[in-house]
Design an enzyme around this catalytic site. Structure first.
Site, PDB file in Angstrom:
ATOM      1  N   GLU A 319     -27.815  -4.166 -62.986  1.00 46.55           N
ATOM      2  CA  GLU A 319     -28.750  -3.327 -63.723  1.00 46.55           C
ATOM      3  C   GLU A 319     -29.903  -2.966 -62.801  1.00 46.55           C
ATOM      4  OE1 GLU A 319     -31.223  -3.201 -67.952  1.00 46.55           O
ATOM      5  OE2 GLU A 319     -30.241  -5.049 -67.279  1.00 46.55           O
ATOM      6  N   TYR A 322     -31.552   2.895 -62.114  1.00 47.47           N
ATOM      7  CA  TYR A 322     -30.557   3.941 -62.291  1.00 47.47           C
ATOM      8  C   TYR A 322     -29.794   3.778 -63.590  1.00 47.47           C
ATOM      9  CZ  TYR A 322     -27.919   0.039 -60.362  1.00 47.47           C
ATOM     10  OH  TYR A 322     -27.394  -1.215 -60.124  1.00 47.47           O
ATOM     11  N   ASP A 444     -31.940   2.498 -48.378  1.00 45.17           N
ATOM     12  CA  ASP A 444     -32.033   1.391 -49.336  1.00 45.17           C
ATOM     13  C   ASP A 444     -31.088   0.264 -48.924  1.00 45.17           C
ATOM     14  OD1 ASP A 444     -33.039   0.016 -51.466  1.00 45.17           O
ATOM     15  OD2 ASP A 444     -31.789   1.000 -52.974  1.00 45.17           O
TER      16      ASP A 444
END
Length: 730
Positions: A319, A322, A444
């Protein structure tokens, strides 16, 4: 002289005086004699011939030759004092207008500078036969081989006398199609009584064949279709075309004309249009960027053919901002997949841009170390429900069992040796080098976005923040990359960065693979810069000349200046070659930082032999991922809180770091002496608040240890390991 009985009184009077005008005209051999006689008059003194010509064109007829309006005049002008010129009123105005119109209609382009002789010929009569006759004769004189002999002039006078008697039979004009040099024009034909036989000696070329009958002019043959890409016909003057019809014998038959008369002859056919080129419409070929074309997956044709009902969700495995990630099974094939739900609740402009970028980039990247996007599905809802609510979009990925953060936090399940770490890190560099080589930035890189399956294959995931990189030619946002993995140039506000930012994040992961802890876990940007400076040294202009151009450099003030000590911190837990690679990847200056492609050629990576690497012993019954790890920590923390002991409370404070290993309270208390002994020497101030203060220790440098402390120190033989754990594991 024969006078037609059908002529009017005016015509008979005019034709009766025609002979006197011809006798008077014969005294002047050329137009120059007219000019010489006119120059003797006082009304023509000082006027040039061209000026006089233009002046005569706008003056009345009786003023052009010094005529008297009362009827008197010299012998030369006596013939012009006819009743037709003495009569005033409407008849005179009509004749004058008719003469001006006929002159403008039949005047050739070269008549502006003509002689007075031609002007008198134009004004000699108003019938259509005289107008046409004089026009043809003037053109024959210009373009033919017409001499200036008196015999030719007498014949021209006889020809005018003969043509004046047939004015009644030449009232109608017929259209005469004439062709000249490929141009089809229409000219006014000569009268039926016109005979060209007396004029044959005037031409130097042989006489033309007889003209076709009138019926052929009225019904010309059909026009042949124009050939494609034909040369446009040249412009031909109408008067010259009329003359050329009698002298050119090899002229093809003209095409039919839509409009008769001289006005339609000046209209040229439009330029023929070239035929339409038959272009073959080709579909654009979509390949990967910068010439790296790869084969598309074989299942790309099966996209958009399924919906959410074809999958059965098993469990939630992730989770984030996004959305959620679920583990699911394809009901048709039985294959396990990962469904990444795209969150649309807070989106005001429809589909989020991060998901669009991820879809576009993943469809262009095809590598064994990059996660594969398989499909996009939506909820199976009706159109009425879609109007009331928003449909959920799911990105279908291949399922990978573990992520790197889940494996690092489960020490009791997974343990890596040095060769296995080198194998995993080499796969990470191969995938990152491929991304950079195709012109993209990941932006990222962190442990939770690195996936590992049960076979030991590493895959890079979560390209939602990835962007196309254009050689630092534009500005990008610096609010990317998780804070713990963010490079110093982004922390100082740099907006012109490149692939070096991903290399810094990868270097942080290299140290984390050996320590199982993040190297720099700051709480904010300035705290993160302080932690980086303690290990990598303080940034300055000497090792980073472009530092002064960054926005955050003027506001950043360090507490003190630190020296670079990466090798001292990691040599006792990492191979020497691995420390050298880590030192090059954690270089402060991004221009001097090693690239992913260069890192693959490092001696530590090249020394790896896959035949000697033992396979990873990963848990087959449990999927180790970030969410599972968080659940384990939460349950362990609740269990310790339920015990209610004083030592457990201290243990919770000591392991308050989200990824710190759980240790018994006795172990923590036992190691307090050694950890506090090196607290000021090492730079782990972010863990100092979790350790109880010890009042029996002197400030650094520490005093010689007492007997008790020496005994306690001897009981812990791996001193370097204890020092390292106090820095990175507490």
């Amino acid at each position: 002289m024969e006078i037609s009985p059908g002529s009017s009184t005016h015509e008979r009077d005019r034709k009766g005086s025609y002979g006197h005008r011809e006798r008077t005209r014969s005294h002047s051999g050329s137009p120059s004699r007219f000019y010489s006689k006119d120059k003797r008059g006082s009304s023509r003194q000082g006027v040039r011939p061209r000026d006089r010509d233009s002046k005569d064109s706008i003056s009345p007829q009786y003023k052009q030759r010094n005529w008297s309006r009362g009827g008197g005049g010299g012998g030369r002008d006596r013939g012009r004092n006819d009743f037709s010129y003495r009569k005033k009123g409407k008849d005179y105005n009509k004749r004058r207008d008719k003469r001006s119109r006929s002159r403008s209609r039949h005047r050739s382009p070269k008549r502006s500078g003509s002689s007075k002789k031609s002007k008198r010929r134009n004004s000699s009569g108003s019938s259509s036969s005289d107008l046409m006759d004089t026009s043809l004769m003037s053109e024959l004189k210009k373009h033919g081989d017409y001499g200036s002999s008196s015999k030719s002039k007498k014949k021209s006078r006889k020809r005018r006398k003969h043509s004046s008697s047939s004015s009644s039979s030449s009232g109608e004009a017929m259209d005469l199609p004439v062709s000249s040099n490929g141009m089809n024009v229409t000219a006014i034909p000569p009268p039926p009584s016109f005979n060209i036989n007396p004029f044959q000696p005037m031409f130097s070329q042989p006489p033309p064949p007889p003209l076709p009958p009138n019926s052929q002019f009225m019904t010309p043959p059909p026009r042949p279709p124009p050939a494609p890409f034909s040369i446009p016909p040249p412009s031909v003057d109408i008067h010259f075309a009329a003359t050329a019809s009698f002298s050119l014998s090899s002229i093809p038959p003209p095409p039919p004309q839509t409009d008769g008369g001289a006005s339609s002859s000046k209209r040229q056919d439009p330029l023929p249009m070239p035929p339409d080129s038959k272009r073959i419409a080709t579909r654009p070929v979509i390949t990967t960027r910068r010439g790296h074309a790869t084969n598309r997956p074989s299942d790309s044709d099966s996209w958009y053919k399924t919906n959410l009902t074809h999958y059965t969700m098993l469990d939630q495995i992730g989770e984030g901002t996004y959305g959620q990630v679920y583990k699911a099974v394809n009901n048709l094939t039985g294959e396990q997949v990962a469904l990444k739900r795209v969150r649309l609740e807070n989106e005001k402009e429809g589909f989020p841009i991060t998901a669009i970028r991820e879809i576009k980039i993943l469809r262009q990247l095809h590598h064994k170390n990059i996660v594969r996007l398989m499909d996009i599905v939506i909820d199976d809802i009706s159109m009425d429900e879609l109007k009331r609510t928003r449909a959920n979009f799911y990105l279908v990925f291949e399922y990978v069992d573990h992520d790197l953060i889940g494996l690092l936090e489960s020490k009791e399940l997974v343990d890596f040796n040095k060769d296995q770490i080198c194998s995993l890190f080499k796969q990470l560099l191969e995938g990152l080098a491929y991304i950079h080589n195709t012109g993209f930035l990941h932006r990222d890189i962190k442990c939770s976005n690195i996936l590992v399956n049960n076979k030991g294959e590493l895959k890079i995931a979560d390209l939602g923040l990835a962007r196309l990189w254009e050689k630092e030619s534009r500005l990008y946002t610096n609010r990317v990359i998780t804070l713990w993995y963010r490079p110093p140039e982004l922390l100082l506000g740099d907006e012109r960065y490149g692939p070096a930012i991903d290399v810094w994040s990868t270097g942080c992961m290299l140290g984390e693979l050996f320590t199982r802890k993040p190297l720099f876990n700051g709480n904010n940007e300035f705290g993160q810069l302080e932690l980086i400076s303690k290990v990598c040294g303080s940034p300055n202009v000497d090792n980073w000349p472009e530092l002064t151009e960054l926005v955050g450099w003027n506001t950043f003030r360090m507490k003190r200046t630190y020296q670079r000590r990466i090798r001292e911190e990691f040599e006792h837990i990492m191979p020497r070659e691995a420390v050298d690679l880590l030192d090059k990847m954690l270089t402060l200056n991004p221009e001097k930082r090693i690239s992913a492609k260069e890192a693959l050629n490092h001696p530590w990576i090249r020394s790896l032999e896959h035949t000697t690497v033992q396979p990873l012993k990963l848990p087959q019954h449990q999927d180790c991922h970030e969410m599972w790890s968080k659940k384990q920590k939460k349950s362990a923390r609740l269990g310790r809180q339920a015990e209610g002991s004083s030592g457990s409370g201290h243990s919770i404070r000591a392991t308050s770091h989200p990824r710190a290993p759980t240790q018994p309270s006795t172990t923590t208390t036992k190691s307090n002496g050694s950890s506090n002994h090196h607290h000021h020497h090492h730079h782990s101030h972010h863990h100092a608040s979790s350790l109880p203060p010890s009042g029996g220790h002197a400030p650094p440098p520490p005093p010689p240890p007492t007997q008790a402390s020496s005994t306690s120190h001897n009981n812990h033989q791996p001193v370097p390991q204890s020092q390292y754990q106090s820095v990175f594991f507490k």
